[in-house]
Design an enzyme around this catalytic site. Structure first.
Site, mmCIF file in Angstrom:
data_model
loop_
_atom_site.group_PDB
_atom_site.id
_atom_site.type_symbol
_atom_site.label_atom_id
_atom_site.label_comp_id
_atom_site.label_asym_id
_atom_site.label_seq_id
_atom_site.Cartn_x
_atom_site.Cartn_y
_atom_site.Cartn_z
ATOM 1 N N SER A 115 0.849 -1.197 0.000
ATOM 2 C CA SER A 115 0.000 0.000 0.000
ATOM 3 C C SER A 115 0.880 1.241 0.000
ATOM 4 O O SER A 115 2.030 1.192 0.467
ATOM 5 C CB SER A 115 -0.851 -0.026 1.282
ATOM 6 O OG SER A 115 -1.356 1.244 1.578
ATOM 7 N N TYR A 155 0.031 -0.825 10.571
ATOM 8 C CA TYR A 155 -0.294 -1.136 9.166
ATOM 9 C C TYR A 155 0.772 -0.550 8.247
ATOM 10 O O TYR A 155 1.279 -1.226 7.345
ATOM 11 C CB TYR A 155 -1.675 -0.565 8.820
ATOM 12 C CG TYR A 155 -2.151 -0.906 7.424
ATOM 13 C CD1 TYR A 155 -2.695 -2.155 7.137
ATOM 14 C CD2 TYR A 155 -2.078 0.035 6.395
ATOM 15 C CE1 TYR A 155 -3.148 -2.462 5.852
ATOM 16 C CE2 TYR A 155 -2.525 -0.265 5.113
ATOM 17 C CZ TYR A 155 -3.061 -1.513 4.845
ATOM 18 O OH TYR A 155 -3.492 -1.813 3.570
#
Ligand SMILES: NC(=O)c1ccc[n+]([C@@H]2O[C@H](COP(=O)([O-])OP(=O)(O)OC[C@H]3O[C@@H](n4cnc5c(N)ncnc54)[C@H](OP(=O)(O)O)[C@@H]3O)[C@@H](O)[C@H]2O)c1
Length: 249
Positions: free
Chosen positions: A142, A154
């Site tokens: 990402s 994350y």
């Protein structure tokens, strides 16, 4: 030509489910995993059977944090499908919140799932790739890998996946194995619907040069490109599927 086999973690819904369906339509046999949502896995199996009756498709329950389970399920997949040609490390979770409030458990749950789980899966299928002299690793990362405010674990896990992918690309490139990562921006899935604040959603649409959030088939197309024979000289790369939005606040 025999059909290629694609294995993907977290294939039961969201982006993973889009990849499963697209891969089956493109001539792959597909093995996918889910953690809890057997219902979603069953629904997807029925869809694939209806859309691509010639494709072999099977679902396996797996928590990628458990290395023994990765080994067990990986062996079951290899037994059932004889081999695997493409591995997509896709299973992931998020944990919204500022770094100061992130607990040990929050950090570990995210990093163990997204990064360590991806490593367990890649390691499990390396012997099959080496035996075939062919393999494709695709890591679903990402643009949060560069740092995203509001989910430190994350962000760190997605950055770690880039290092993992890059190392595999260098260790095994000479063996017919490629390893690449997708850098994604925002796609409409359960993960983003659950955790994304209205402010962040507004940010994505306002700053994305394409002027919208991405659609799951647009990621699936990038995965199938990296999996294809045509991508044989694409190795150790980070491919943006972002509509041109390459940064976050
Ligand atoms: N959506 C986006 O905008 C976006 C943007 C950038 C990157 N990505 C990346 O794209 C990938 C897919 O995202 P998504 O939005 O499709 O996610 P999602 O809809 O939340 O689906 C996550 C999948 O991972 C599985 N999973 C969760 N924890 C697991 C565990 N411990 N072991 C095994 N499987 C587990 C889930 O299984 P169950 O269904 O059984 O719970 C589900 O199949 C992720 O790697 C994500 O980081 C997504």
């Amino acid at each position: 030509m025999t059909r290629r086999v694609l294995f993907i973690t977290g294939g039961s819904r969201g982006i993973g489910a889009g990849v499963v369906a697209a891969a089956a339509r493109s001539g792959y046999d597909v093995a996918f995993t889910y953690r809890e949502r057997r219902d979603a896995a069953e629904t997807l199996l029925a869809t694939v059977r209806a859309e691509s009756p010639e494709a072999r498709c099977a679902a396996y329950q797996l928590d990628v944090r458990d290395s023994a389970a990765v080994e067990r399920v990986g062996d079951q997949v290899l037994d059932a499908f004889e081999t695997v040609h493409v591995v997509v490390a896709n299973a992931a979770i998020t944990h919204a919140g500022m770094a100061i409030a992130a607990s040990d458990e929050d950090w570990r749950a995210v990093v163990d799932t997204n990064l360590t789980g991806s490593f367990f899966v890649a390691r499990q299928f390396l012997p099959a790739f080496l035996a075939n002299g062919y393999g494709r690793f695709i890591f679903m990362s990402s643009i949060a890998a560069n740092g995203m405010s509001g989910d430190v674990a994350y962000s760190a896990s997605k950055a770690g996946m880039l290092g993992l992918s890059g190392a595999l690309a260098k260790e095994y490139g000479r063996k017919g194995i490629t390893s690449n990562a997708l850098l994604m921006s925002l796609f409409e899935t359960e993960m983003t619907m659950k955790e994304l604040s209205a402010k962040n959603r507004e940010f994505y649409t306002a700053h994305c040069p394409v002027g919208r959030i991405g659609q799951v088939p647009e990621v699936a197309a990038a995965v199938l490109f990296l999996a294809s024979d045509g991508a044989s000289f694409v190795n150790g790369q980070e491919l943006g599927v972002t509509g041109g939005l390459d940064w976050l606040h």
